[in-house]
Design a protein around this motif. Structure first.
Motif, PDB file in Angstrom:
ATOM      1  N   ILE A  11     -28.086 -22.166  -6.789  1.00  0.00           N
ATOM      2  CA  ILE A  11     -26.978 -23.083  -6.527  1.00  0.00           C
ATOM      3  C   ILE A  11     -27.507 -24.283  -5.757  1.00  0.00           C
ATOM      4  N   LEU A  12     -27.196 -25.479  -6.258  1.00  0.00           N
ATOM      5  CA  LEU A  12     -27.588 -26.718  -5.586  1.00  0.00           C
ATOM      6  C   LEU A  12     -26.422 -27.197  -4.728  1.00  0.00           C
ATOM      7  N   ILE A  13     -26.646 -27.260  -3.423  1.00  0.00           N
ATOM      8  CA  ILE A  13     -25.626 -27.758  -2.489  1.00  0.00           C
ATOM      9  C   ILE A  13     -25.984 -29.189  -2.118  1.00  0.00           C
ATOM     10  N   VAL A  14     -25.058 -30.122  -2.411  1.00  0.00           N
ATOM     11  CA  VAL A  14     -25.312 -31.546  -2.171  1.00  0.00           C
ATOM     12  C   VAL A  14     -24.296 -32.058  -1.153  1.00  0.00           C
ATOM     13  N   ASP A  15     -24.765 -32.331   0.068  1.00  0.00           N
ATOM     14  CA  ASP A  15     -23.873 -32.779   1.138  1.00  0.00           C
ATOM     15  C   ASP A  15     -24.723 -33.465   2.193  1.00  0.00           C
ATOM     16  N   ASP A  22     -25.405 -25.830   5.950  1.00  0.00           N
ATOM     17  CA  ASP A  22     -25.706 -24.563   6.633  1.00  0.00           C
ATOM     18  C   ASP A  22     -24.563 -23.558   6.468  1.00  0.00           C
ATOM     19  N   ILE A  23     -23.312 -24.031   6.589  1.00  0.00           N
ATOM     20  CA  ILE A  23     -22.157 -23.135   6.454  1.00  0.00           C
ATOM     21  C   ILE A  23     -22.117 -22.527   5.052  1.00  0.00           C
ATOM     22  N   LEU A  24     -22.269 -23.366   4.037  1.00  0.00           N
ATOM     23  CA  LEU A  24     -22.230 -22.877   2.652  1.00  0.00           C
ATOM     24  C   LEU A  24     -23.416 -21.969   2.348  1.00  0.00           C
ATOM     25  N   THR A  25     -24.580 -22.308   2.896  1.00  0.00           N
ATOM     26  CA  THR A  25     -25.762 -21.456   2.699  1.00  0.00           C
ATOM     27  C   THR A  25     -25.533 -20.085   3.326  1.00  0.00           C
ATOM     28  N   HIS A  26     -24.929 -20.061   4.497  1.00  0.00           N
ATOM     29  CA  HIS A  26     -24.625 -18.793   5.167  1.00  0.00           C
ATOM     30  C   HIS A  26     -23.648 -17.956   4.333  1.00  0.00           C
ATOM     31  N   MET A  27     -22.660 -18.618   3.721  1.00  0.00           N
ATOM     32  CA  MET A  27     -21.666 -17.905   2.912  1.00  0.00           C
ATOM     33  C   MET A  27     -22.260 -17.342   1.607  1.00  0.00           C
ATOM     34  N   LEU A  28     -23.210 -18.075   1.001  1.00  0.00           N
ATOM     35  CA  LEU A  28     -23.663 -17.742  -0.350  1.00  0.00           C
ATOM     36  C   LEU A  28     -25.118 -17.277  -0.440  1.00  0.00           C
ATOM     37  N   GLY A  29     -25.852 -17.453   0.645  1.00  0.00           N
ATOM     38  CA  GLY A  29     -27.295 -17.227   0.595  1.00  0.00           C
ATOM     39  C   GLY A  29     -27.736 -15.812   0.299  1.00  0.00           C
ATOM     40  N   GLU A  30     -26.895 -14.815   0.592  1.00  0.00           N
ATOM     41  CA  GLU A  30     -27.295 -13.429   0.328  1.00  0.00           C
ATOM     42  C   GLU A  30     -27.268 -13.090  -1.160  1.00  0.00           C
ATOM     43  N   GLU A  31     -26.387 -13.759  -1.908  1.00  0.00           N
ATOM     44  CA  GLU A  31     -26.232 -13.446  -3.336  1.00  0.00           C
ATOM     45  C   GLU A  31     -26.946 -14.431  -4.244  1.00  0.00           C
ATOM     46  N   TYR A  32     -27.176 -15.646  -3.768  1.00  0.00           N
ATOM     47  CA  TYR A  32     -27.749 -16.691  -4.618  1.00  0.00           C
ATOM     48  C   TYR A  32     -28.906 -17.385  -3.901  1.00  0.00           C
ATOM     49  N   GLU A  33     -29.793 -17.984  -4.714  1.00  0.00           N
ATOM     50  CA  GLU A  33     -30.843 -18.816  -4.134  1.00  0.00           C
ATOM     51  C   GLU A  33     -30.282 -20.219  -3.938  1.00  0.00           C
ATOM     52  N   ILE A  34     -30.409 -20.752  -2.739  1.00  0.00           N
ATOM     53  CA  ILE A  34     -29.803 -22.041  -2.403  1.00  0.00           C
ATOM     54  C   ILE A  34     -30.861 -23.144  -2.405  1.00  0.00           C
ATOM     55  N   ILE A  35     -30.530 -24.243  -3.065  1.00  0.00           N
ATOM     56  CA  ILE A  35     -31.348 -25.463  -3.042  1.00  0.00           C
ATOM     57  C   ILE A  35     -30.484 -26.549  -2.401  1.00  0.00           C
ATOM     58  N   GLU A  36     -31.046 -27.306  -1.451  1.00  0.00           N
ATOM     59  CA  GLU A  36     -30.246 -28.294  -0.731  1.00  0.00           C
ATOM     60  C   GLU A  36     -30.683 -29.723  -1.042  1.00  0.00           C
ATOM     61  N   GLU A  53     -32.997 -24.652 -14.347  1.00  0.00           N
ATOM     62  CA  GLU A  53     -32.964 -23.506 -13.433  1.00  0.00           C
ATOM     63  C   GLU A  53     -31.618 -23.362 -12.721  1.00  0.00           C
ATOM     64  N   ILE A  54     -30.909 -24.480 -12.545  1.00  0.00           N
ATOM     65  CA  ILE A  54     -29.731 -24.491 -11.662  1.00  0.00           C
ATOM     66  C   ILE A  54     -28.491 -23.990 -12.394  1.00  0.00           C
TER      67      ILE A  54
END
Length: 520
Positions: A11-15, A22-36, A53-54
């Motif tokens: 998941i690509l988080i763009v902000d 950080d908040i969204l990564t904390h919510m989703l990071g256990e289930e998905y790989e996060i790209i910022e 890949e995304i």
């Protein structure tokens, strides 16, 4: 045993707010790989390199460099939006903002402050929905892929049966197909008289493989006679055009398919002549379908430049002279001009085809291995191969110490190989390179604009530009040769869409320096 990270959805988080990321990564990071990404420009750069890949983009609206709407516009232009769902994240919840976001292809909308349960559920739902849609698309893609593969295979088998009986090398069909495609491209550049689209070019080129299918009815004694044919034998040989057309016309099904109709035209009329002195029907000028006219010219050229049981091969130059002097019949003057324009490309292309044919067994083995990935669907196969190509490019650029770059018009973005960026002291990705002061520190603004101007004036038929200028390598100036190839779309009216190339430092004596590895 932990799951392989390569198979976890990304998941690509763009902000532009680090806290929100950080908040969204904390919510989703256990289930998905996060790209910022901290702004829209960085997001587009990441998508350009890693779009395959995304799985999902969480996109803010208000950001520097490029805002969320601009990112969505780029995603639409590059058609990434078709494969990558976007959830817009913002505290802007007015109907105007929401409507504009949906019009640009957003799948869902999440407002701040974030509710952890809502975010997780919406992300999971969107990913599940797209997975189901993708499976359906893959199923249809597989069916189309298999149909196209089988059609191409049958054409290849039938045409090579004829060549086998005709005692030819097996290259004739490949040459005629290649020549037909080249001549069609040049014809489209010269005139719109025949209304030929990119699809037509592919169709006519494929159908050209069947031009001599009627020779299957001719006896070996005539087909492979080493001397000149008698008048009676030549009359028998001439029947192959009508026989081939009859074979196509008598197919019990598929008569409405464009490939079948085009193959019929080519089989029947590829021995007609522009002055009306050909056979079997004595058609004249544009009474002859343009598909048959072009295959006729390609057929004659290859017959001249290939060895046969009754003759030695003529050189490319001699064959061109004979055709242009009218020694081989009369052809459409437009096509003769295309032949002259394409002379150098034809010579190069047939040399490549010959090399490829000599390695045909090896290529077939590779192809069979690729097609053997039964667990991969057609679209996944494509992504798999594209990803392999990207990895290989990066690897070879690294070990060969090459300064490679890629430029795209929309968005205006230049990407350097990792080694190239380090050597130049630049970031790997630079937005708006024509106006970027960081890039000017390595290559002057004037040189960048001169090179860009030359590339924009190229065509898809002549896309290569060579340019020499001074380049600053981390404080050391060195004369450098830039070799660049413009990339053009495959539309009916091709458009310039970017450039690939590399920088080659030049030694003091004018010779190209060979970059050595540090351990050599």
């Amino acid at each position: 045993m932990g799951e392989n990270r390569n198979w976890i959805q990304k998941i690509l988080i763009v902000d532009d707010s680090e806290m929100n990321r950080d908040i969204l990564t904390h919510m989703l990071g256990e289930e998905y790989e996060i790209i910022e990404a901290e702004d829209g420009g960085e997001a587009v750069a990441i998508l350009r390199q890693r779009s395959t890949e995304i799985s999902l983009v969480l996109l803010d609206i208000v950001m520097p460099v490029m805002d969320g709407y601009e990112v969505l516009t780029v995603m639409n232009r590059n058609r990434w939006i078709e494969d990558i769902p976007v959830i817009m994240i913002s505290s802007e919840n007015s109907s105007v903002h929401i409507q504009r976001a949906y019009e640009l292809g957003v799948t869902d909308f999440i407002t701040r402050p974030f509710d952890s349960a809502v975010v997780r559920r919406r992300v999971a739902n969107i990913l599940l929905l797209y997975a189901k849609q993708k499976n359906l698309v893959d199923l249809v893609s597989d069916q189309i892929y298999e149909k196209q593969k089988n059609s191409s295979l049958m054409i290849a088998i039938l045409s090579h049966i004829v060549e086998f009986r005709n005692g030819e090398s097996g290259l004739h069909v490949l040459h005629v197909q290649a020549l037909t495609e080249i001549l069609l491209k040049y014809l489209v550049q010269r005139t719109d008289r025949y209304k030929i689209s990119g699809r037509d070019i592919a169709l006519i080129s494929n159908a050209s493989a069947l031009h001599d299918i009627g020779k299957i009815s001719i006896s070996d004694e005539i087909l492979n006679k080493p001397g000149r044919l008698t008048k009676e034998e030549f009359e028998i040989m001439k029947t192959h055009s009508l026989v081939g057309a009859s074979m196509i016309r008598e197919l019990p099904i598929y008569q409405e398919e464009l490939l079948v109709k085009t193959a019929y035209e080519i089989c029947r009329w590829h021995h007609e002549r522009y002055d009306g002195k050909g056979y079997p029907d004595g058609l004249k000028g544009d009474q002859i379908p343009i598909s048959a006219q072009i295959v006729s010219l390609a057929d004659v050229y290859d017959a001249l430049t290939s060895e046969r049981v009754y003759k030695k091969a003529y050189t490319h130059e001699t064959a061109m002279e004979m055709i242009l002097n009218g020694e081989c019949g009369t052809f459409n003057p437009l096509l003769l001009n295309c032949l002259k324009d394409a002379a150098d490309e034809i010579k190069r292309e047939l040399k490549v085809n010959s090399i490829n044919f000599n390695n045909e067994r090896q290529l077939k083995s590779i192809m069979n291995e690729m097609l053997g990935y039964k667990e991969l669907s057609a679209s996944k196969r494509t992504l798999h191969l594209l990803e392999n190509e990207r990895t290989k490019n990066e690897f070879f650029a690294e070990i060969s110490k090459e300064i490679r770059f890629e430029y795209t018009v929309d968005p205006s973005l230049v990407t350097f190989s990792r080694y190239g960026a380090e050597r130049l002291g630049l970031k790997e990705t630079i937005m708006e390179p024509k106006e970027n002061e960081e890039l000017w520190s390595a290559i002057s603004r004037e040189d960048i604009h001169i090179l860009a101007g030359r590339l924009e004036k190229t065509s898809f038929l002549d896309p290569v530009v060579e340019y020499e200028c001074d380049v600053n390598y981390r404080g050391k100036t060195c004369r450098t040769q830039i070799i660049a190839r413009a990339m053009w779309t495959e539309d009916e009216t091709p458009k310039y869409e970017g450039t690939i190339g590399k920088l080659i430092p030049v030694g003091e004596n004018g010779e190209i320096k060979i970059q050595k590895r540090e351990n050599e």
